[in-house]
Design an enzyme around this catalytic site. Structure first.
Site, PDB file in Angstrom:
ATOM      1  N   LYS A 172       0.856  -1.192   0.000  1.00 56.21           N
ATOM      2  CA  LYS A 172       0.000   0.000   0.000  1.00 56.21           C
ATOM      3  C   LYS A 172       0.893   1.243   0.000  1.00 56.21           C
ATOM      4  O   LYS A 172       1.746   1.400   0.866  1.00 56.21           O
ATOM      5  CB  LYS A 172      -0.913   0.026   1.225  1.00 56.21           C
ATOM      6  CG  LYS A 172      -1.768   1.301   1.330  1.00 56.21           C
ATOM      7  CD  LYS A 172      -2.656   1.276   2.553  1.00 56.21           C
ATOM      8  CE  LYS A 172      -1.887   1.420   3.843  1.00 56.21           C
ATOM      9  NZ  LYS A 172      -1.234   2.760   3.973  1.00 56.21           N
ATOM     10  N   ASP A 199      -5.462   0.390   8.979  1.00 63.18           N
ATOM     11  CA  ASP A 199      -4.762  -0.020   7.767  1.00 63.18           C
ATOM     12  C   ASP A 199      -5.210  -1.400   7.296  1.00 63.18           C
ATOM     13  O   ASP A 199      -5.259  -1.670   6.098  1.00 63.18           O
ATOM     14  CB  ASP A 199      -3.254  -0.011   7.991  1.00 63.18           C
ATOM     15  CG  ASP A 199      -2.590   1.231   7.405  1.00 63.18           C
ATOM     16  OD1 ASP A 199      -3.322   2.162   7.020  1.00 63.18           O
ATOM     17  OD2 ASP A 199      -1.352   1.272   7.340  1.00 63.18           O
ATOM     18  N   ILE A 207       4.696   0.780   3.872  1.00 61.74           N
ATOM     19  CA  ILE A 207       3.904   0.348   2.715  1.00 61.74           C
ATOM     20  C   ILE A 207       2.877  -0.724   3.114  1.00 61.74           C
ATOM     21  O   ILE A 207       2.426  -1.511   2.289  1.00 61.74           O
ATOM     22  CB  ILE A 207       4.800  -0.148   1.552  1.00 61.74           C
ATOM     23  CG1 ILE A 207       5.838  -1.172   2.033  1.00 61.74           C
ATOM     24  CG2 ILE A 207       5.487   1.030   0.887  1.00 61.74           C
ATOM     25  CD1 ILE A 207       6.700  -1.722   0.902  1.00 61.74           C
ATOM     26  N   GLY A 208       2.515  -0.728   4.393  1.00 60.18           N
ATOM     27  CA  GLY A 208       1.393  -1.541   4.855  1.00 60.18           C
ATOM     28  C   GLY A 208       1.575  -3.031   4.778  1.00 60.18           C
ATOM     29  O   GLY A 208       0.580  -3.768   4.694  1.00 60.18           O
TER      30      GLY A 208
END
Length: 303
Positions: A9, A138, A101-102
């Site tokens: 992400k 998230d 970036i999740g």
């Protein structure tokens, strides 16, 4: 055996718009998913277990299995359904850990999607979203893995046609940067808040996307660089690669990305970055992630 892709992400921009009474910050961000990520594999077994493999697996070695979001997601869904979680989950860890970036959140979300298929749930079953939200905002965003506006109040889907196919390069120094430390530094240094960005409009090509995003920013970049100066070097080095349209940090760092007009430019930039900095994690890929990459049993190219 079931396979589910867990895409990275990216925050194309991230504005810190204020602070709540409880100390948490209000955020405004455009989130999009990339064509590179981790993988989740589900197999029937006699009891619940988690196996972690892949090039970034060693970075999770110090973490107990029980504290991993993938394990928590599986346990929570099984309990919700009153099922015995007799499965083995294999997490193929390709993304750097604590990298903005999740990765962990996307892994947990992919686990929920895979188990929904394993246990006969509809993809839109409300119990999946309930568990995802409990594990973190998230995780809830990653459950759908679609481009969206993220704010403290919730998420708003963006028309998929608004974000053009764009070739990108992801770069990480192979060092973890914990999110709480970045927010703490932002608060202690009294960094300025930003207004909400204007609504996203349709962009027809990568250059238009880069131009639109260049009017925004990532407010966590300054504190991240103070904690890890190498991020500043990465941003500068990415920006200097040929045909780079935009260089920016994602989330709370330390992963940065460059936008490029075509695949050839992205691959050339990635080669140049790796040659100059062999210790960095460098991956050319694209955004937004293709729908077929999210489909059962289909992996995505990592180039």
């Amino acid at each position: 055996m079931l396979y589910e892709f867990a895409p990275a992400k990216l925050n194309l921009y991230l504005h810190v718009t204020g602070r709540q009474a409880n100390g948490f910050h209000n955020l405004d961000s455009l989130a999009v998913f990339a064509g590179v990520g981790d993988g989740i594999r589900i197999e029937s077994a006699q009891l619940l277990s988690l196996i972690i493999e892949g090039p970034q697996a060693a970075n999770l070695a110090r973490e107990s299995i029980e504290s991993n979001l993938v394990y928590k997601a599986a346990l929570a869904l099984a309990k919700k359904l009153n099922l015995s979680p007799d499965i083995t989950i294999t997490l193929t860890k390709n993304l750097p850990v604590a990298s903005g970036i999740g990765g962990g959140s996307s892994d947990a979300a992919a686990t929920l999607r895979a188990l929904a298929r394993q246990w006969g749930l509809r993809p839109d079953d409300a119990r999946l979203a309930e568990i995802a939200a409990r594990l973190g905002q998230d995780v809830l965003v990653c459950l759908n893995a679609k481009t969206c506006m993220m704010t403290t109040e919730g998420t708003t889907p963006i028309n998929p046609d608004y974000i053009p196919h764009t070739d990108i390069v992801l770069v990480n120094p192979n060092k973890a940067l914990p999110t709480p430390a970045v927010f703490r530094d932002f608060r202690e240094q009294n960094d300025a808040f930003s207004p909400h960005a204007p609504p996203v409009r349709k962009m027809s090509h990568a250059t238009a996307l880069a131009q639109s995003m260049s009017a925004q920013r990532n407010d966590l970049t300054a504190p991240a660089i103070r904690l890890m100066p190498e991020i500043g070097d990465m941003l500068k080095t990415i920006a200097e690669t040929k045909n780079c349209l935009l260089s920016r940090m994602s989330g709370s760092g330390a992963t940065c990305f460059g936008l490029y007009p075509d695949r050839s430019s992205a691959k050339q930039a990635a080669s140049q970055l790796l040659q100059a900095h062999p210790g960095w994690w460098v991956v050319p890929t694209y955004l937004p992630a293709r729908e077929d990459a999210m489909s059962p049993g289909i992996s995505t190219e990592t180039i």
